[in-house]
Scaffold this motif. Structure first.
Motif, short mmCIF file in Angstrom:
data_model
loop_
_atom_site.label_atom_id
_atom_site.label_comp_id
_atom_site.label_asym_id
_atom_site.label_seq_id
_atom_site.Cartn_x
_atom_site.Cartn_y
_atom_site.Cartn_z
N THR A 126 10.54 11.87 -12.27
CA THR A 126 10.30 11.67 -10.94
C THR A 126 9.02 10.70 -10.90
N GLN A 127 7.87 11.06 -11.67
CA GLN A 127 6.74 10.43 -11.94
C GLN A 127 6.69 9.03 -12.34
N ILE A 128 7.70 8.98 -13.27
CA ILE A 128 7.95 7.58 -13.75
C ILE A 128 8.57 6.56 -12.82
N SER A 129 9.29 7.24 -11.92
CA SER A 129 10.18 6.65 -11.00
C SER A 129 9.03 6.11 -9.93
N VAL A 130 8.15 6.98 -9.55
CA VAL A 130 7.25 6.72 -8.47
C VAL A 130 6.36 5.56 -8.97
N ILE A 131 6.12 5.64 -10.36
CA ILE A 131 4.95 4.41 -10.93
C ILE A 131 5.71 3.31 -10.84
N VAL A 132 7.06 3.07 -11.30
CA VAL A 132 7.62 2.04 -11.40
C VAL A 132 7.78 1.24 -10.16
N ALA A 133 8.20 2.06 -9.11
CA ALA A 133 8.16 1.72 -7.78
C ALA A 133 6.64 1.16 -7.10
N LEU A 134 5.76 1.64 -7.52
CA LEU A 134 4.40 1.01 -7.02
C LEU A 134 4.08 0.06 -7.68
N ILE A 135 4.32 -0.23 -8.94
CA ILE A 135 4.29 -1.39 -9.61
C ILE A 135 4.95 -2.48 -9.21
N ALA A 136 6.04 -2.21 -8.95
CA ALA A 136 6.99 -3.45 -8.39
C ALA A 136 6.76 -3.79 -7.17
N ILE A 137 6.05 -2.77 -6.03
CA ILE A 137 5.48 -3.39 -4.79
C ILE A 137 4.37 -4.10 -4.84
N SER A 138 3.66 -3.45 -5.83
CA SER A 138 2.06 -4.16 -5.49
C SER A 138 1.79 -5.60 -6.49
N THR A 139 2.97 -5.81 -7.50
CA THR A 139 2.79 -6.98 -7.97
C THR A 139 2.65 -8.26 -7.33
N PRO A 140 3.33 -8.47 -6.40
CA PRO A 140 3.02 -9.94 -5.64
C PRO A 140 1.62 -9.80 -4.91
N PHE A 141 1.42 -8.81 -4.37
CA PHE A 141 -0.12 -8.61 -4.04
C PHE A 141 -1.46 -9.06 -4.76
N LEU A 142 -1.10 -8.38 -5.82
CA LEU A 142 -2.03 -8.59 -7.15
C LEU A 142 -1.99 -9.88 -7.76
N ILE A 143 -0.75 -10.65 -7.88
CA ILE A 143 -0.98 -11.97 -7.99
C ILE A 143 -1.64 -12.76 -7.20
N LYS A 144 -1.46 -12.51 -5.90
CA LYS A 144 -2.05 -13.28 -5.00
C LYS A 144 -3.56 -13.44 -4.90
N LYS A 145 -4.05 -12.05 -5.07
CA LYS A 145 -5.62 -11.67 -5.10
C LYS A 145 -5.94 -12.33 -6.54
N VAL A 146 -5.37 -12.24 -7.53
CA VAL A 146 -5.85 -12.97 -8.77
C VAL A 146 -5.96 -14.68 -8.36
N LEU A 147 -5.13 -15.10 -8.11
CA LEU A 147 -5.03 -16.73 -7.74
C LEU A 147 -6.08 -16.79 -6.80
N LYS A 148 -6.47 -16.06 -5.89
CA LYS A 148 -7.59 -16.29 -5.01
C LYS A 148 -9.07 -16.02 -5.51
N GLY A 149 -9.13 -15.11 -6.71
CA GLY A 149 -10.31 -14.78 -7.12
C GLY A 149 -11.03 -13.46 -6.20
N GLU A 150 -10.25 -12.66 -5.78
CA GLU A 150 -10.77 -11.80 -5.02
C GLU A 150 -10.38 -10.41 -5.60
N THR A 151 -10.17 -10.20 -6.82
CA THR A 151 -10.22 -9.04 -7.47
C THR A 151 -11.28 -8.32 -7.78
N VAL A 152 -11.26 -7.20 -8.12
CA VAL A 152 -12.52 -6.27 -8.69
C VAL A 152 -13.21 -7.04 -9.84
N LEU A 153 -12.41 -7.66 -10.69
CA LEU A 153 -12.93 -8.40 -12.13
C LEU A 153 -13.87 -9.55 -11.81
N HIS A 154 -13.58 -9.92 -10.64
CA HIS A 154 -14.33 -11.15 -10.25
C HIS A 154 -15.93 -11.00 -9.37
N ASN A 155 -16.01 -9.44 -9.19
CA ASN A 155 -17.14 -9.05 -8.70
C ASN A 155 -18.32 -8.92 -9.72
#
Length: 339
Positions: free
Chosen positions: A186-215
């Motif tokens: 169950t935990q593995i399924s939840v983690i995989v689902a969260l990664i799949a959902i958040s991946t597009p938003f993370l890519i958008k943040k990285v391209l705009k330079g708005e991630t935590v690593l840019h702070n």
């Protein structure tokens, strides 16, 4: 080192004698089986009373053998408790692998004695170091006999070492170890689902330079954190598995955070000294990089004096702790021109 070649023969000799003397022994095996079934991992907690009931008050040969893990909760030692969990894995695996063989499973029982709550039973075995594991076979009368104990150099904190000890002393086969998975399905399924959902938003943040690593403030905080871990001996605490504190041997209600003696260091000691180092380092960084930008000269002087006083007190405390712990006094020598 004790000669262990005769131990398996002794074990099976004692087992063969059980059928002869079983009629004169109290039926304690059923009670041990009941205690084992009530434990999650099958490890039976022995107390002062049960040690007398199952070991010292029972004439040899006993109709069972006990594999005892000696523990001490008061030590607050992570490696010791981790080894205790490994011991529990072996116990649960032995029971699972011999579930359909009561003639084997009911001849050997995994037990634990805690020095913190049952010091009398603990003292009967004359244990000199922890962790320690002892095999009490049906013929053992002298509980301080070291031939049934795990050698100190063989104690490596793993379940595999416990299996090797048991199989070399009894000729029994523990079987494969059944370790619980790190994550459930169950935990593995939840983690995989969260990664799949958040991946597009993370890519958008990285391209705009708005991630935590840019702070830049995050990098500044990480730098201070690395410095703190470096000077506080955190890696030493992790590698050695040092506890943050221990209980006072004279009063178990008191906690000891600072241990006097240079051969042993608690985690709280390193964190305290590391905090003092951090205070001085941050003050120095502020004075050399930020205070020079302040336009008010009087403000610069006030903060400079405050930084010097705080730094002096911090260094003085570190020197005091070092002298208290090691007994080494730092001598002060004034310039000869000052006399």
């Amino acid at each position: 080192m004790a000669d262990h070649t005769t131990l398996p023969h002794r074990f099976f000799l004692s087992i063969s004698l059980l059928s002869i003397l079983a009629v004169s022994q109290p039926d304690l095996t059923k009670e041990l089986v009941s205690l084992r079934s009530s434990s999650e991992s099958g490890v039976i907690r022995l107390t002062d009373d049960t040690v007398s009931k199952f070991i010292t008050s029972v004439s040899t040969p006993r109709p069972y053998s006990l594999i005892i893990f000696f523990n001490s909760i008061d030590l607050n030692s992570n490696p010791l408790q981790e080894f205790r969990r490994e011991f529990a894995f072996v116990s649960a695996s032995f029971i699972a692998n011999n579930n359909n063989r009561s003639d084997v499973a009911n001849k050997v029982f995994f037990c634990e004695i805690d020095e913190s709550s049952d010091s009398e039973a603990f003292g009967l075995f004359g244990i000199q170091f922890l962790p320690q594991i002892c095999l009490v076979d049906p013929l053992m009368e002298n509980l301080q006999d070291k031939t049934g104990r795990m050698e100190e150099e063989d104690v490596d904190g793993t379940a595999e070492s416990v299996v090797e000890f048991i199989e070399s002393r009894t000729n029994l086969t523990v079987g494969p170890l059944h370790r619980p998975p790190l994550l459930s399905k169950t935990q593995i399924s939840v983690i995989v689902a969260l990664i799949a959902i958040s991946t597009p938003f993370l890519i958008k943040k990285v391209l705009k330079g708005e991630t935590v690593l840019h702070n830049s403030r995050v990098w500044l905080f990480c730098t201070v954190l690395v410095y703190f871990f470096s000077v506080s001996g955190t890696m030493h605490n992790i590698i050695k598995g040092m506890p943050m504190f221990v209980r006072d041997h004279e009063d178990s209600n008191k906690l000891v955070f600072f241990y006097k003696g240079e051969n042993f260091q608690l985690g709280a000691e390193g964190l305290s000294v590391g905090l003092l180092y951090n205070v001085v380092g941050l003050l120095l960084a502020y004075v050399t990089n930020a205070l020079v930008r302040v336009r008010s000269v009087s403000g610069q002087r006030v903060f400079m004096m405050l930084a010097m006083v705080v730094s002096l007190l911090a260094v003085k405390k570190v020197v005091y702790l070092n002298s208290w712990k090691t007994g080494y006094e730092i001598q002060t020598y004034w310039p000869s021109s000052w006399h």
